[in-house]
Design a protein around this motif. Structure first.
Motif, mmCIF file in Angstrom:
data_model
loop_
_atom_site.group_PDB
_atom_site.id
_atom_site.type_symbol
_atom_site.label_atom_id
_atom_site.label_comp_id
_atom_site.label_asym_id
_atom_site.label_seq_id
_atom_site.Cartn_x
_atom_site.Cartn_y
_atom_site.Cartn_z
ATOM 1 N N CYS A 122 56.286 53.154 64.118
ATOM 2 C CA CYS A 122 55.576 52.778 62.897
ATOM 3 C C CYS A 122 56.495 52.558 61.707
ATOM 4 C CB CYS A 122 54.504 53.809 62.571
ATOM 5 S SG CYS A 122 55.129 55.470 62.246
ATOM 6 N N GLU A 123 57.601 53.306 61.646
ATOM 7 C CA GLU A 123 58.515 53.150 60.509
ATOM 8 C C GLU A 123 59.346 51.872 60.603
ATOM 9 O OE1 GLU A 123 60.561 57.090 60.831
ATOM 10 O OE2 GLU A 123 58.695 57.261 61.973
ATOM 11 N N GLY A 128 53.486 48.077 60.809
ATOM 12 C CA GLY A 128 53.238 49.483 60.514
ATOM 13 C C GLY A 128 52.510 50.264 61.592
ATOM 14 N N CYS A 130 52.259 51.898 65.611
ATOM 15 C CA CYS A 130 53.186 52.739 66.379
ATOM 16 C C CYS A 130 53.640 52.110 67.683
ATOM 17 C CB CYS A 130 52.539 54.092 66.659
ATOM 18 S SG CYS A 130 52.142 55.005 65.145
ATOM 19 N N TYR A 207 47.762 62.439 56.212
ATOM 20 C CA TYR A 207 49.070 61.803 56.376
ATOM 21 C C TYR A 207 49.475 60.892 55.214
ATOM 22 C CZ TYR A 207 48.336 63.054 61.336
ATOM 23 O OH TYR A 207 48.099 63.711 62.516
ATOM 24 N N ARG A 211 53.090 58.611 54.667
ATOM 25 C CA ARG A 211 53.184 57.160 54.841
ATOM 26 C C ARG A 211 53.862 56.498 53.651
ATOM 27 N NH1 ARG A 211 47.307 56.468 57.873
ATOM 28 N NH2 ARG A 211 48.032 57.450 59.826
ATOM 29 N N GLU A 212 53.714 57.109 52.485
ATOM 30 C CA GLU A 212 54.496 56.637 51.329
ATOM 31 C C GLU A 212 55.971 56.945 51.553
ATOM 32 O OE1 GLU A 212 55.048 57.419 46.520
ATOM 33 O OE2 GLU A 212 53.864 58.806 47.714
ATOM 34 N N SER A 216 55.321 53.569 56.041
ATOM 35 C CA SER A 216 54.795 53.245 57.368
ATOM 36 C C SER A 216 53.286 53.031 57.387
ATOM 37 C CB SER A 216 55.154 54.371 58.339
ATOM 38 O OG SER A 216 54.579 55.607 57.928
ATOM 39 N N THR A 217 52.690 52.688 56.258
ATOM 40 C CA THR A 217 51.251 52.427 56.224
ATOM 41 C C THR A 217 50.933 51.161 57.012
ATOM 42 O OG1 THR A 217 51.116 53.438 54.034
ATOM 43 C CG2 THR A 217 49.268 52.042 54.712
ATOM 44 N N ASP A 222 43.712 50.856 61.407
ATOM 45 C CA ASP A 222 44.225 52.211 61.343
ATOM 46 C C ASP A 222 44.694 52.624 62.734
ATOM 47 O OD1 ASP A 222 41.961 52.932 62.826
ATOM 48 O OD2 ASP A 222 40.834 53.538 61.045
#
Length: 330
Positions: A122-123, A128, A130, A207, A211-212, A216-217, A222
């Motif tokens: 995700c990062e 964003g 996984c 979370y 995510r900020e 990784s938002t 979702d």
């Protein structure tokens, strides 16, 4: 025996008596500190929603790890913010990736602290999510390709091991990822490296600050189609059972505070080390209330960490690790 012969307050009347009969003991040995690393030099960028936490360049991160090692923290877990993201999250498994560079630098300066690495996409993905996204042939909607993602996760895990990671921690919640990663690590000669599986990772509202911090938002939708439904408890037993069968050495519950019952269920049903992630939202709620003077941060934080330990966690990943190590020495 009942009152007046039995008076439970006799064992509460002073601190030394309370220490003698204390059932749960929180220790610095229980704690893992999450850290965020980004490209650049001399960078220590505050994370607004997580006071006291930072995105750090590798040089600053290394100094932070040395400080954590000096106060007795047994391990850290790394989350990377790459310079460039793409659909395949290629920085995650690049030998020149941000996490790989961080591991190499840390291992030169802090040899006695464990380096855990989060294995997820995700990062590193431009969208964003996984894992690998594909369009459903019938609806045209995008969904995670579970089996394609397994290939990428295995590459990421091996790359982290090559760089010197001590423990691999897959957090993606794809089916079959523990077995795939275990096979890949063993094949490449890393049989000794343990896997800490995010086994019961829930789709949670706690979370947000992470995510900020990790940038990784998800750009769309979702993660409810692959992270666990917060209403389910029996399913957690199934997830953990499968991960153990596939080769997990440690299993994790995430989040921790709203899922103490899950931690207890796992402890009672599996003779395995249990980790719990005291996540960003749990941390930030307390920080915000403490900044307003509504609560005593130290007292509440230690109470929360003790509750997680009392529920059955052997290992606690927490943004309070550094502070808690100092508080516990006081």
């Amino acid at each position: 025996m009942s009152f007046p012969k039995q008076r439970l307050r006799r064992l509460r009347q002073n601190e030394n008596i309370r220490r003698l009969v204390r059932e749960t003991h929180l220790s610095v040995d229980d704690l893992i500190m999450p850290l965020f690393v980004r490209p650049g030099k001399g960078i220590k960028q505050p994370i607004p929603s997580m006071p006291g936490n930072y995105q750090m360049s590798v040089d600053i991160l290394t100094e932070e790890v040395k400080e954590l090692e000096a106060i007795g923290i047994p391990g850290i877990i790394l989350f990377g913010i790459p310079e460039v993201k793409d659909e395949l999250g290629s920085d995650a498994y690049s030998d020149a990736g941000i996490i790989q560079k961080a591991i190499t630098a840390i291992k030169k300066e802090a040899r006695d602290i464990l380096v855990l690495t989060d294995v997820c996409m995700c990062e590193y993905t431009s969208h964003g999510h996984c894992g690998f996204l594909k369009a459903d042939e019938h609806t045209g909607h995008f969904e995670i390709d579970n089996d394609k993602t397994l290939e990428l996760l295995a590459k990421e895990a091996v790359s982290h091991a090559n760089a010197g990671a001590d423990i691999i921690a897959p957090s993606d919640m794809m089916d079959g990822r523990i077995g795939t990663i275990r096979e890949a690590l063993d094949r490449e000669g890393f049989r000794q490296i343990p896997i800490m599986a995010y086994s019961a990772k829930y789709a949670s509202g706690f979370y947000g600050p992470f995510r900020e911090a990790a940038e990784s938002t998800p750009e769309m939708g979702d993660r409810s189609s692959y992270q666990m439904d917060s209403h389910n408890a029996v399913e957690a037993l199934r997830e953990v059972s499968l991960d153990i069968e596939e080769g997990a050495d440690i299993v994790m519950v995430k989040p921790a505070l709203a899922y103490l019952d899950i931690i207890r269920n796992l402890k009672e049903n599996f003779n395995y080390p249990i980790a719990a992630y005291n996540v960003s939202g749990e941390f930030s709620i307390v920080k915000a209330a403490a900044e307003k003077g509504w609560i005593d941060e130290k007292r509440v934080a230690l109470e929360i960490l003790t509750a997680i330990k009392r529920a059955g966690a052997d290992i606690i990943l927490t943004y309070w690790a550094k502070d808690a190590a100092r508080w516990l020495k006081e």
